[in-house]
Design a protein around this motif. Structure first.
Motif, PDB file in Angstrom:
ATOM      1  N   ASP A  66      11.553  -3.373   3.292  1.00 31.59           N
ATOM      2  CA  ASP A  66      11.231  -3.577   4.702  1.00 31.59           C
ATOM      3  C   ASP A  66      11.702  -4.960   5.155  1.00 31.59           C
ATOM      4  O   ASP A  66      11.465  -5.967   4.464  1.00 31.59           O
ATOM      5  N   PHE A  67      12.350  -5.029   6.315  1.00 36.47           N
ATOM      6  CA  PHE A  67      12.908  -6.296   6.780  1.00 36.47           C
ATOM      7  C   PHE A  67      11.818  -7.354   6.984  1.00 36.47           C
ATOM      8  O   PHE A  67      11.990  -8.513   6.599  1.00 36.47           O
ATOM      9  N   GLN A  68      10.715  -6.975   7.599  1.00 36.79           N
ATOM     10  CA  GLN A  68       9.657  -7.957   7.871  1.00 36.79           C
ATOM     11  C   GLN A  68       9.041  -8.467   6.569  1.00 36.79           C
ATOM     12  O   GLN A  68       8.621  -9.634   6.491  1.00 36.79           O
ATOM     13  N   ILE A 123      20.759 -10.114   2.675  1.00 39.75           N
ATOM     14  CA  ILE A 123      20.549  -8.991   3.582  1.00 39.75           C
ATOM     15  C   ILE A 123      21.875  -8.257   3.783  1.00 39.75           C
ATOM     16  O   ILE A 123      22.910  -8.900   3.990  1.00 39.75           O
ATOM     17  N   ILE A 131      21.483  -3.707  10.738  1.00 36.90           N
ATOM     18  CA  ILE A 131      20.933  -3.986   9.411  1.00 36.90           C
ATOM     19  C   ILE A 131      20.248  -2.727   8.903  1.00 36.90           C
ATOM     20  O   ILE A 131      19.279  -2.257   9.510  1.00 36.90           O
ATOM     21  N   LEU A 133      17.885  -1.622   7.168  1.00 35.07           N
ATOM     22  CA  LEU A 133      16.583  -1.822   6.531  1.00 35.07           C
ATOM     23  C   LEU A 133      15.488  -1.388   7.505  1.00 35.07           C
ATOM     24  O   LEU A 133      15.668  -1.457   8.729  1.00 35.07           O
ATOM     25  N   ALA A 136      14.125  -3.491  10.882  1.00 35.70           N
ATOM     26  CA  ALA A 136      15.100  -4.557  11.112  1.00 35.70           C
ATOM     27  C   ALA A 136      15.292  -4.759  12.616  1.00 35.70           C
ATOM     28  O   ALA A 136      15.325  -3.790  13.378  1.00 35.70           O
ATOM     29  N   MET A 158      19.450 -14.124   4.163  1.00 39.73           N
ATOM     30  CA  MET A 158      18.409 -13.953   5.173  1.00 39.73           C
ATOM     31  C   MET A 158      18.222 -15.249   5.965  1.00 39.73           C
ATOM     32  O   MET A 158      18.033 -15.226   7.188  1.00 39.73           O
TER      33      MET A 158
END
Length: 389
Positions: A66-68, A123, A131, A133, A136, A158
Motif C-alpha cells: 500500500d502506498f500510504q 517506488i 503508480i 500501488l 497511490a 519514495m
C-alpha cells in the motif's frame, strides 16, 4: 567530416529478482545516485527495523504494498536515521567537533548518509507516471513538471517522489515576496527565494544614476530581475546555465507582466556587452554539492564567486556598479576567510563603494539544536557595492 556522437548519458538500469525471475527497469535519480546493486521486495508486512538495517547496508527495498504504508515506513526510517526515541548510550558522550569547519564537515557527512539511507525505499512508475500501488496518489502533473514527458516505466526513490510532490505545491502556491508585492513560483530543481532579506536589500540599495540597463547573473527564479524591473530599470538581461531556471524565470516574469522588460539568456555568468549595474547572488558556501539543486547553495572552490569578480570590470560601463549579494556564513564555518574575499576583489581591479548588511530572519538562525547554530547565529548577509578602479 568526422562522425558526430551524442553526449547524452546512457539511461541507467536497476536490476532485481522477483517471484524467482530476473527483472529490470530504468532507474531515475535527480540527485545522481547510482542504482542500488542489491534490491529486495518489500510490502506491508516489512518490519521497520529490518528495513532500516537493510537500507543502512545499501540494500534497496522495492515496494509492492500500500502506498500510504510506504510513506509511513519512510517516516519510520527517518526517525531511526535521526536517532529519535532511542536512549543515549551510557558513558559515551557525544563527540564535540574541534572547529566550525569540522562541525560543517560532520554535518554534511551525516546529511549525505541520511539521504542515502532514506533513498533505499523505491517506488515503481508506469510509463504515464501512474503508480501501480494501492492508494497511490495522482502525480502525473507533478512528475511532468519535474521530469518532462516520459514514455517508459521506471523506478525511483519514495523520498524523491515526495520532493517532486512538494515542489509541485511550492510551484502552485508560490512564495510571497514583500519587495514585489507578489508571489514567485519556484519550479522543481530551482532554489526558492525563501531568504527574503537579500531580496529586500536589492529593492532598497541606491541605484546608480540614470541606470537603464542591468545584468542579473544567475537568474534562478527571476526574483531579482523582477525587483530591478519593478524599480524602473528599462531593460534587464538575466543569465543562467540551467534550463530549468530559465523556464522558471520566464514563467514568473510573464505572471508579473515583466517579460517585456527582462531578456533571458543561457550563459555561463555574463552576457555580451557592458551595463551600468551588474547584480549577482552566487551560492554562499564553497563546498561540493551532492545533488543538482544544491548548486544554488554550494559553490565548489568558489567558482561562481571568483568568476563574477574576475569578469565584472570588463562588463561595467564607466561609473557602473556591481552588486554582490553574499552571506558570510562560509567565514564563520572557516571555509573562506574575509581576507580572501577582499583579496579577490582587489585582484579583479575592483573597489568597495559601500556595503549593506542584514541579519537573517529564517528559523535556523535561532535554532540552538542546529549542529551549525553558532555559525548561523553570527551570520550576516551583505550587498557589496563594487566598482572598477
Amino acid at each position: 567530416m568526422p562522425e558526430q556522437t551524442s553526449s547524452a548519458p546512457i539511461p541507467q538500469q536497476i536490476h532485481w529478482e522477483e517471484n524467482g525471475e530476473p527483472r529490470s527497469a530504468r532507474w531515475r535519480s535527480e540527485a545522481g545516485m547510482p542504482p542500488p546493486k542489491r534490491v529486495v521486495i518489500a510490502d506491508d508486512r516489512t518490519n521497520a527495523d529490518v528495513a532500516y538495517r537493510l537500507a543502512c547496508e545499501g540494500t534497496a527495498l522495492l515496494w509492492r504494498g500500500d502506498f500510504q504504508n510506504a510513506r509511513q515506513l519512510l517516516q519510520a526510517l527517518a526517525r531511526r536515521a535521526d536517532h529519535k526515541g532511542k536512549p543515549a548510550k551510557k558513558n559515551k558522550p557525544a563527540k564535540i567537533p574541534a572547529t566550525p569547519t569540522d562541525a560543517f564537515n560532520l554535518h554534511r557527512q551525516a546529511q549525505s548518509q541520511r539521504a542515502r539511507t532514506l533513498a533505499m525505499l523505491l517506488i515503481p512508475f508506469d510509463e504515464d507516471y501512474s503508480i501501480p500501488l494501492r492508494r497511490a496518489p495522482e502525480v502525473k502533473l507533478a512528475c511532468n513538471e519535474a521530469y518532462g514527458r516520459y514514455e517508459e516505466p521506471f523506478i525511483a526513490s519514495m523520498r524523491e517522489l515526495l520532493g517532486v510532490i512538494g515542489a509541485h505545491e511550492w510551484r502552485r502556491t508560490g512564495v510571497e515576496i514583500p519587495a514585489l508585492g507578489a508571489r514567485i513560483h519556484p519550479h522543481y530543481g530551482v532554489f526558492s527565494p525563501v531568504r527574503g532579506e537579500y531580496v529586500q536589500m536589492v529593492a532598497d540599495a541606491p541605484l546608480p544614476s540614470g541606470v537603464k540597463l542591468a545584468f542579473d547573473i544567475g537568474v534562478g527564479t527571476g526574483v531579482l530581475s523582477a525587483v530591478l524591473a519593478k524599480r524602473g530599470i528599462a531593460r534587464v538581461i538575466g543569465t543562467d546555465q540551467d534550463p530549468r531556471a530559465l523556464r522558471c524565470a520566464r514563467e514568473n516574469l510573464a505572471l508579473l507582466n515583466l517579460d517585456d522588460k527582462v531578456e533571458l539568456l543561457a550563459a555561463d555568468l555574463f552576457p555580451e556587452g557592458r551595463a551600468p549595474l551588474v547584480v549577482c547572488n552566487p551560492p554562499w558556501v564553497p563546498a561540493r554539492p551532492s545533488s543538482p539543486i544544491e548548486y544554488a547553495v554550494y559553490d565548489p572552490d568558489s567558482r561562481m564567486l571568483r568568476g563574477f569578480l574576475s569578469g565584472l570590470s570588463a562588463h561595467l560601463t564607466p561609473g557602473g556598479e556591481g552588486w554582490l549579494i553574499l552571506s558570510d556564513l562560509a567565514e564563520h564555518l572557516g571555509l573562506r576567510p574575509r581576507e580572501q574575499l577582499l583579496a579577490w576583489i582587489a585582484a579583479a581591479g575592483l573597489k568597495v563603494l559601500d556595503r549593506h548588511d542584514v541579519r537573517p530572519t529564517h528559523p535556523r538562525a535561532a535554532d540552538a539544536t542546529d549542529p551549525l547554530h553558532a555559525a548561523r547565529a553570527a551570520e550576516v548577509t551583505s550587498l557589496w557595492r563594487l566598482a572598477a578602479i
